[in-house]
Structures are given as C-alpha cells and as structure tokens.
Motif scaffolding. Structure first.
Motif, mmCIF file in Angstrom:
data_model
loop_
_atom_site.group_PDB
_atom_site.id
_atom_site.type_symbol
_atom_site.label_atom_id
_atom_site.label_comp_id
_atom_site.label_asym_id
_atom_site.label_seq_id
_atom_site.Cartn_x
_atom_site.Cartn_y
_atom_site.Cartn_z
ATOM 1 N N GLY A 124 10.210 -13.263 -1.575
ATOM 2 C CA GLY A 124 10.208 -14.527 -2.293
ATOM 3 C C GLY A 124 10.373 -15.686 -1.332
ATOM 4 N N ASP A 125 10.568 -16.886 -1.895
ATOM 5 C CA ASP A 125 10.725 -18.070 -1.055
ATOM 6 C C ASP A 125 12.062 -18.030 -0.310
ATOM 7 O OD1 ASP A 125 12.692 -18.794 -2.899
ATOM 8 O OD2 ASP A 125 11.471 -20.306 -3.873
ATOM 9 N N LYS A 126 12.300 -19.030 0.515
ATOM 10 C CA LYS A 126 13.499 -19.046 1.368
ATOM 11 C C LYS A 126 14.775 -18.935 0.531
ATOM 12 C CE LYS A 126 16.000 -21.933 4.714
ATOM 13 N NZ LYS A 126 16.049 -23.231 5.411
ATOM 14 N N HIS A 127 14.847 -19.649 -0.565
ATOM 15 C CA HIS A 127 16.051 -19.640 -1.397
ATOM 16 C C HIS A 127 16.265 -18.267 -2.038
ATOM 17 C CE1 HIS A 127 18.633 -20.671 -4.906
ATOM 18 N NE2 HIS A 127 19.224 -21.419 -3.996
ATOM 19 N N THR A 128 15.201 -17.688 -2.562
ATOM 20 C CA THR A 128 15.289 -16.358 -3.184
ATOM 21 C C THR A 128 15.693 -15.318 -2.146
ATOM 22 O OG1 THR A 128 13.583 -16.985 -4.771
ATOM 23 C CG2 THR A 128 14.000 -14.617 -4.505
ATOM 24 N N LEU A 129 15.100 -15.413 -0.971
ATOM 25 C CA LEU A 129 15.437 -14.520 0.135
ATOM 26 C C LEU A 129 16.910 -14.671 0.513
ATOM 27 C CD1 LEU A 129 15.013 -12.752 2.640
ATOM 28 C CD2 LEU A 129 13.899 -14.687 3.731
ATOM 29 N N PHE A 130 17.378 -15.902 0.584
ATOM 30 C CA PHE A 130 18.770 -16.165 0.923
ATOM 31 C C PHE A 130 19.709 -15.516 -0.093
ATOM 32 C CE2 PHE A 130 22.466 -19.169 0.833
ATOM 33 C CZ PHE A 130 22.965 -18.865 2.083
ATOM 34 N N LEU A 131 19.397 -15.656 -1.367
ATOM 35 C CA LEU A 131 20.214 -15.026 -2.409
ATOM 36 C C LEU A 131 20.243 -13.508 -2.249
ATOM 37 C CD1 LEU A 131 19.173 -17.147 -5.525
ATOM 38 C CD2 LEU A 131 21.374 -17.211 -4.326
ATOM 39 N N LYS A 132 19.118 -12.934 -1.859
ATOM 40 C CA LYS A 132 19.063 -11.475 -1.634
ATOM 41 C C LYS A 132 19.961 -11.073 -0.467
ATOM 42 C CE LYS A 132 14.698 -10.312 -3.670
ATOM 43 N NZ LYS A 132 13.421 -10.792 -3.900
ATOM 44 N N THR A 133 20.019 -11.918 0.568
ATOM 45 C CA THR A 133 20.893 -11.587 1.703
ATOM 46 C C THR A 133 22.366 -11.708 1.305
ATOM 47 O OG1 THR A 133 20.909 -13.835 2.672
ATOM 48 C CG2 THR A 133 19.167 -12.318 3.411
ATOM 49 N N LEU A 134 22.689 -12.675 0.445
ATOM 50 C CA LEU A 134 24.068 -12.790 -0.049
ATOM 51 C C LEU A 134 24.457 -11.568 -0.873
ATOM 52 C CD1 LEU A 134 24.299 -16.537 -1.177
ATOM 53 C CD2 LEU A 134 25.278 -15.492 0.866
ATOM 54 N N GLN A 135 23.537 -11.104 -1.708
ATOM 55 C CA GLN A 135 23.793 -9.912 -2.530
ATOM 56 C C GLN A 135 23.982 -8.683 -1.640
ATOM 57 O OE1 GLN A 135 20.319 -10.103 -5.010
ATOM 58 N NE2 GLN A 135 21.147 -11.779 -6.235
ATOM 59 N N LEU A 136 23.141 -8.557 -0.625
ATOM 60 C CA LEU A 136 23.268 -7.435 0.306
ATOM 61 C C LEU A 136 24.625 -7.470 0.999
ATOM 62 C CD1 LEU A 136 21.992 -5.036 1.904
ATOM 63 C CD2 LEU A 136 21.208 -6.744 3.562
ATOM 64 N N TYR A 137 25.011 -8.640 1.475
ATOM 65 C CA TYR A 137 26.305 -8.783 2.151
ATOM 66 C C TYR A 137 27.447 -8.405 1.214
ATOM 67 C CZ TYR A 137 30.258 -10.829 4.601
ATOM 68 O OH TYR A 137 31.464 -11.011 5.223
ATOM 69 N N ARG A 138 27.385 -8.905 -0.011
ATOM 70 C CA ARG A 138 28.447 -8.621 -0.986
ATOM 71 C C ARG A 138 28.550 -7.121 -1.248
ATOM 72 N NH1 ARG A 138 27.967 -8.387 -6.485
ATOM 73 N NH2 ARG A 138 26.063 -9.611 -6.485
ATOM 74 N N ILE A 139 27.435 -6.478 -1.471
ATOM 75 C CA ILE A 139 27.437 -5.034 -1.763
ATOM 76 C C ILE A 139 27.986 -4.247 -0.576
ATOM 77 C CG2 ILE A 139 25.914 -3.047 -2.121
ATOM 78 C CD1 ILE A 139 24.146 -5.033 -3.819
#
Length: 196
Positions: A49-64
């Motif tokens: 996805g776009d930069k913002h969507t990608l960023f949210l995915k990295t936050l989710q990965l970090y959290r998990i």
C-alpha cells in the motif's frame, strides 16, 4: 491472475520497519523504502500500500513481535520478582539488531495525537504491554512478593511508563548505570521480598 511474489513479505516488512524506526515517518523517503525493500515502487506499493498504510503495517509488526517476546520473557519464571528482574535485564541489554530507543515511543513522540490510526496502534501497544506487566504484578501480589499498597493496574502502568521513559533516555545516550538505577528503584519500590 496475479503473479506470485518473488520476495519474502514479512522479511521485507521487517526491513521497512527498521527504516522507519531509524529515520522516523517524516524523515523516510520513497527512495529510502525502495532501497530498504530492494523493490521497485510499483511492487512496493502493490504489496504494502501507500507510505501511510505501509507504516501502519510496520507498527503492527513491531507490536506483535515485541508483545510476543515480552509475554515469553515475563512467563519464563514462576516468581514475579524474578520475572521483573528478567524484564529489567532485557531493558538494560541493547540489541545490535535494532536501532536505539523504542520504535513505538519514537512514533508517539513524532506523531502525538495528530493521526488517529497511528494513535490507535500506539495505544494498543501501551495497553497490551501494561496488561502483561499487570499479570506479573497480580501474580506477585498473590505470591506476597509485591506490595498491595496500590492496585496491580496502577503499578503496571507505572512500570510501563518507566519503560517508555527509559527508552527515550537510551536514545538520548544516557549512561547504562543511570538507567539501571532507575529500574532498580522502580522494581525495588514495589517488592516485599528480594528476587535473589
């Protein structure tokens, strides 16, 4: 029919997370993301996805990943006092694999409350880490290792806030001994018995 991916989605997402962690959201350019992922722009956006969507995915990965590691660490010992000593050691042992500080704390400082989706991820991370600490505190109160002067939820929130504050100090270059002293104080102030 779409072609199968020729890259490891999670491995690349991890590299992108490290890029955001190091440079921050605003400091990360499309060129940085392309270099970190080794993907072309179209493939990068097509997969994440776009930069913002990608960023949210990295936050989710970090959290998990972070919560999974924290859960395993805090449940390694039956004694709550010993579990907190392990937690302290993990905070004092810098990783060569990750940038200094805490990704989610860095993001909280960068965004504040300006982005609702990012704020939701930050709140989820903070709340879930508090919940894990609260489980240890409850266990310690039942075992008569941890003081019952305050509810477990308040003690857990205090420890979590100590952790977040220390991550900022680490990123700012604070000496390890001072970090250890602050952690010793935070833990020893709630213990009834010594973890040794």
């Amino acid at each position: 029919m779409s072609r199968p991916r020729e890259f490891d989605f999670d491995k690349v997402l991890h590299q992108l997370m490290l890029t955001f962690w190091t440079k921050g959201y605003k400091g990360t350019s499309l060129e940085d993301l392309i270099a970190a992922s080794k993907l072309k722009k179209q493939s990068l956006y097509g997969a994440y996805g776009d930069k913002h969507t990608l960023f949210l995915k990295t936050l989710q990965l970090y959290r998990i990943q972070t919560l999974e590691q924290m859960r395993e660490l805090l449940n390694r010992e039956d004694s709550a006092a010993k579990a907190l000593e392990l937690w302290k050691s993990s905070l004092l042992t810098p990783s060569d694999c990750y940038p200094k500080g805490c990704f989610i704390v860095n993001v909280a400082l960068e965004f504040g409350t300006d982005d609702l989706e990012v704020k939701t991820e930050i709140e989820a991370m903070f709340k879930e880490s508090e919940n894990l600490l609260e489980e240890v505190i409850v266990r310690g109160q039942i075992q008569n290792e941890i003081s019952k002067n305050f509810p477990a939820s308040i003690i857990a929130k205090s420890l979590a806030n100590t952790q977040h504050g220390l991550r900022i100090l680490v990123k700012a270059g604070e000496e390890n001994q001072k970090i250890k002293d602050l952690l010793d104080y935070a833990i020893n102030s709630i213990l009834i018995v010594s973890p040794n």
